[in-house]
Structure formats: structure tokens, C-alpha cells
Design an enzyme around this catalytic site. Structure first.
Site, PDB file in Angstrom:
ATOM      1  CG  ASP A  68      -8.414   8.976 -10.509  1.00 33.29           C
ATOM      2  OD1 ASP A  68      -7.698   9.859 -11.016  1.00 33.29           O
ATOM      3  OD2 ASP A  68      -8.751   8.974  -9.304  1.00 33.29           O
ATOM      4  NE  ARG A  93      -8.782   4.948  -9.716  1.00 29.31           N
ATOM      5  CZ  ARG A  93      -7.516   4.620  -9.986  1.00 29.31           C
ATOM      6  NH1 ARG A  93      -6.590   4.793  -9.071  1.00 29.31           N
ATOM      7  NH2 ARG A  93      -7.182   4.123 -11.164  1.00 29.31           N
ATOM      8  NE  ARG A 141      -5.695   5.256  -2.259  1.00 31.99           N
ATOM      9  CZ  ARG A 141      -5.730   5.831  -3.456  1.00 31.99           C
ATOM     10  NH1 ARG A 141      -5.869   5.104  -4.538  1.00 31.99           N
ATOM     11  NH2 ARG A 141      -5.615   7.136  -3.577  1.00 31.99           N
ATOM     12  CG  HIS A 170      -1.103   3.142  -5.332  1.00 33.69           C
ATOM     13  ND1 HIS A 170      -1.736   3.858  -6.322  1.00 33.69           N
ATOM     14  CD2 HIS A 170      -2.055   2.332  -4.785  1.00 33.69           C
ATOM     15  CE1 HIS A 170      -3.021   3.516  -6.365  1.00 33.69           C
ATOM     16  NE2 HIS A 170      -3.234   2.601  -5.441  1.00 33.69           N
ATOM     17  CB  CYS A 264       0.005   5.590 -12.354  1.00 35.03           C
ATOM     18  SG  CYS A 264       0.768   5.837 -10.765  1.00 35.03           S
TER      19      CYS A 264
END
Ligand code: ARG
Length: 271
Positions: A68, A93, A141, A170, A264
Site C-alpha cells: 500500500d 501498513r 483511521r 479517509h 492518495c
């Protein structure tokens, strides 16, 4: 209205090791194959587009164990040349945070200007910088505690916003800064109270509908004039033009399989 682009500096990480082997958001389906060469071509198109518009793109070395990592926006938040590192919500991550910090330390950022956070925050995934505020998403998150930490570090008023729809996990999937204090957003991604806050702060915002939000049309990057966004967000082109922006549609379809798009993949390095 005349819109002026200002030269930007971005950090990007090529999707050399991109794959969807785990699922930490509703977009990720590990049974769906990813076309890696195509992902790379789509990413290169975005990088080349930035460069052809006169922006600087720095490259973060991808790591094989971190599929990612292509979503570079999550690795830090940089304002006034100061770096708030990330701390990821999922262990898959976690190691990306250190890779980002190493990059900043190796690229002339002084130790005093680099902060390793105590609380979970996923960088520009949940922090959006406007002229007056730091908008901060929470709910899926980033921890609400990271908002105080960011406010203290940057000395900018932080506006906490509650995300309520898991597809918009997000902030940068539900809201995008176009210029100054001008934003576009998808109201349904936010709690009723946060919608009211957004209406109060941004009465002239471009309101985005469900179809355009659902193709991650809000995962966009603006340089003040050009707005790079997923080309499938067809309903956004006219309203953006009407405001004097120049929308540029891109196909990042392979990276959408990981739950991300233009924004992103792009971490802005603000001096
Ligand atoms: N698969 C990644 C995750 O779920 C996608 C991150 C997308 N990045 C973003 N800035 N929204 O964490």
C-alpha cells in the site's frame, strides 16, 4: 474568475510492489486480480502530468513488503516545511511511517522539524490543509487524539470532522481542497454535526453527488488552477470549469482496487 496555479512539490511512491492481498477498506477485494504493469503506467501518467505542469515530483523508494506504500499521502503531513509523521491504524501498513520519516531525514529536514506522533494519524489521508484551517477526519483511521497533536505541532486551528460511511474511510475520499479556503465535499460521508460545521465554514463549497463520490472523484489534487481527478467523476468537470478551474481527468483504475486514487498517491510537501 481567473485561477492561478502555483508550483508544488509532491512526494510519490511507484506501485512496483502494489497488490491487494489483505482488505482494510471496503474497496479492497483480494480475490480480484490487479494488473501491475497497468497500475504502473497509470501512476506514471499522473507523475508525468504533474511534471508537465511544472511541479516537482520527489520519489520515495517502494518496499516489497509494503503493497500500500503507493498511497504516499498517508505517510506524513507537511506544512511550512514541518513534518508530522504518520502512525497507521493497521499493522499491515505500520512500517510505512518509518520509511517516510527516513526519507525526510535524508532530504534536509531538520530533526526539530520532524515529529514522530504519539497518536494514530494517517497523514494527508485524514488531514487537509486549507488557508485558515487544518481539517481533520476521524471515525475510521486517525484517532481524535491526533487532532490535538497536529494542532500543537503546526499551530493551526484543527477542525475535527466525523466520517460515517466506511467507503469514505479517509477524509481525502470525501473532501478536497481546491484553493485557499475553497473546498468540495460529499456531505453524506459526514455526521450531521460535521455537515453543519462544513456548511458554516464553507458556505460556497462545491457539493459533490453520490455518483461522483462513488468513483472517488473527491480524491483530487489541485494546484490552484488544474484539478487532477479520476476521469470517471464526469459530473465534476462542468462545475469545476464554472469556477474557473481546469479539470484534468486521469484513469487510476488499478489503484482504485486498493481504495485510492489521485490524491492518495500524492503527498504535498508544503514549504
Ligand atoms: N489500501 C489503502 C488503505 O486502506 C488505501 C489508502 C488510500 N489512501 C488515501 N489517502 N485515502 O489504507
Amino acid at each position: 474568475m481567473r485561477r492561478d496555479a502555483t508550483p508544488r512539490r509532491y512526494l510519490m511512491c511507484p506501485p512496483v510492489h502494489f497488490e491487494v492481498t489483505y482488505s482494510i477498506n471496503p474497496w479492497m477485494d483480494p480475490t480480484k486480480p490487479v494488473d501491475l504493469p497497468l497500475a504502473l503506467t497509470q501512476w506514471e501518467d499522473l507523475r508525468d502530468r504533474y511534471r508537465s505542469l511544472g511541479h516537482t515530483v520527489e520519489i520515495l523508494e517502494p518496499r516489497p513488503d509494503l503493497p500500500d506504500m503507493v498511497y504516499a499521502a498517508n505517510g506524513a503531513t507537511v506544512v511550512d516545511g514541518r513534518v508530522l509523521g504518520a502512525r497507521f491504524a493497521f499493522p499491515e501498513r505500520a512500517a510505512e511511517a518509518e520509511a517516510h520519516l527516513d526519507w525526510f531525514r535524508a532530504h534536509g529536514y531538520a530533526e526539530a522539524d520532524v515529529h514522530e506522533p504519539s497518536h494514530i494519524n494517517e497523514g494527508e489521508g485524514d488531514f487537509a490543509v486549507t488557508e485558515s484551517w487544518l481539517l481533520a477526519g476521524r471515525g475510521f483511521r486517525s484517532s481524535p487524539l491526533s487532532h490535538d497533536e497536529a494542532q500543537e505541532f503546526f499551530g493551526r486551528p484543527v477542525i475535527g470532522l466525523d466520517l460515517v460511511d466506511p467507503r469514505y474511510y479517509h477524509l481525502d475520499t470525501a473532501l478536497s481542497v481546491l484553493d485557499g479556503d475553497e473546498v468540495m465535499y460529499y456531505p453524506e460521508a459526514f455526521s450531521p454535526g460535521s455537515r453543519a460545521v462544513l456548511r458554516r465554514l464553507f458556505p460556497d463549497a462545491l457539493i459533490v453527488n453520490q455518483q461522483d463520490a462513488a468513483v472517488l472523484g473527491l480524491n483530487a489534487v489541485s494546484d490552484g488552477r488544474h484539478v487532477m481527478l479520476p476521469q470517471a467523476a464526469t459530473g465534476l468537470f462542468e462545475p469545476l470549469r464554472a469556477r474557473g478551474f481546469e479539470p484534468i481527468g486521469l484513469d487510476l483504475g488499478e489503484l482504485l482496487k486498493g481504495g485510492g486514487s489521485v490524491k492518495c498517491c500524492t503527498l504535498e510537501l508544503r514549504e
